[in-house]
Design a protein around this motif. Structure first.
Motif, PDB file in Angstrom:
ATOM      1  N   TRP A  80       0.826  -1.200   0.000  1.00  0.00           N
ATOM      2  CA  TRP A  80       0.000   0.000   0.000  1.00  0.00           C
ATOM      3  C   TRP A  80       0.866   1.257   0.000  1.00  0.00           C
ATOM      4  O   TRP A  80       0.598   2.204  -0.750  1.00  0.00           O
ATOM      5  N   HIS A  83       2.501   1.654  -3.393  1.00  0.00           N
ATOM      6  CA  HIS A  83       1.529   2.048  -4.418  1.00  0.00           C
ATOM      7  C   HIS A  83       1.154   3.515  -4.277  1.00  0.00           C
ATOM      8  O   HIS A  83       1.122   4.255  -5.263  1.00  0.00           O
ATOM      9  N   LYS A  84       0.884   3.940  -3.049  1.00  0.00           N
ATOM     10  CA  LYS A  84       0.481   5.326  -2.823  1.00  0.00           C
ATOM     11  C   LYS A  84       1.612   6.293  -3.182  1.00  0.00           C
ATOM     12  O   LYS A  84       1.387   7.311  -3.831  1.00  0.00           O
ATOM     13  N   THR A  85       2.826   5.945  -2.783  1.00  0.00           N
ATOM     14  CA  THR A  85       3.977   6.806  -3.075  1.00  0.00           C
ATOM     15  C   THR A  85       4.226   6.911  -4.576  1.00  0.00           C
ATOM     16  O   THR A  85       4.401   8.011  -5.113  1.00  0.00           O
ATOM     17  N   ASP A  87       2.143   6.288  -7.019  1.00  0.00           N
ATOM     18  CA  ASP A  87       1.017   6.929  -7.691  1.00  0.00           C
ATOM     19  C   ASP A  87       1.126   8.450  -7.590  1.00  0.00           C
ATOM     20  O   ASP A  87       0.984   9.161  -8.597  1.00  0.00           O
ATOM     21  N   SER A 113       1.414  14.147   0.872  1.00  0.00           N
ATOM     22  CA  SER A 113       0.414  13.239   1.437  1.00  0.00           C
ATOM     23  C   SER A 113       0.552  13.216   2.960  1.00  0.00           C
ATOM     24  O   SER A 113       1.613  12.910   3.493  1.00  0.00           O
TER      25      SER A 113
END
Length: 169
Positions: A80, A83-85, A87, A113
């Motif tokens: 997660w 993926h977040k980083t 993205d 973020s």
């Protein structure tokens, strides 16, 4: 009978049309299908390697005992975060009309973020329920603390007395 001989049984009933041989693989209704091997990552629906994380957790001696779900959970969290980083960094690189993600884009993604900033930059969370158990370390005695409180009260009251004395004159 020796191990090289095969014993075949031909069924006489109509329900079981196939013959089974003791030497070969079983076929028919009573046959069990061979299980296909699947990784723990695919069973959990993850891309990150659960088995590798499990091995590293066990080799690292982080705890005496390790649950079966711990590496799965850790792999999910790592996936997660990654993926977040990536993205966010991809969006930032598109805004700057670049095709490659640079280290600067990753830094900006983490800073922009709030969830990633708290997790990766080490800022403490204030709304967490768990209170860490801290050992008492050389705190001042109760007598000294009481003296300090009295001294602070006198210092706060001193300016008020001085203004009262000036107005009384």
């Amino acid at each position: 009978m020796s191990g090289a001989e095969e014993v075949c049984v031909v069924p006489e009933q109509e329900r079981e049309p196939e013959a089974t041989c003791s030497g070969g693989p079983p076929t028919g209704r009573g046959a069990k299908a061979k299980k296909s091997r699947s990784s723990r990552s695919s069973r959990a629906g993850l891309l990150f390697p659960v088995s590798r994380i499990d091995r590293q957790l066990r080799r690292g001696h982080f705890a005496e005992r390790l649950g079966a779900r711990a590496p799965v959970f850790l792999a999910a969290v790592l996936q997660w975060v990654t993926h977040k980083t990536m993205d966010m960094a991809g969006r930032i690189s598109k805004k700057s009309n670049q095709q490659r993600i640079s280290p600067g884009h990753l830094q900006m993604a983490v800073r922009n973020s709030s969830a990633l900033r708290q997790l990766l930059l080490g800022k403490p969370r204030h709304h967490s329920r768990a209170v860490p158990h801290s050992q008492r370390v050389a705190s001042p005695s109760k007598k000294k603390a009481a003296k300090d409180r009295r001294r602070r009260r006198r210092q706060r009251a001193a300016p008020a007395r001085a203004t009262a004395a000036v107005t009384a004159k």
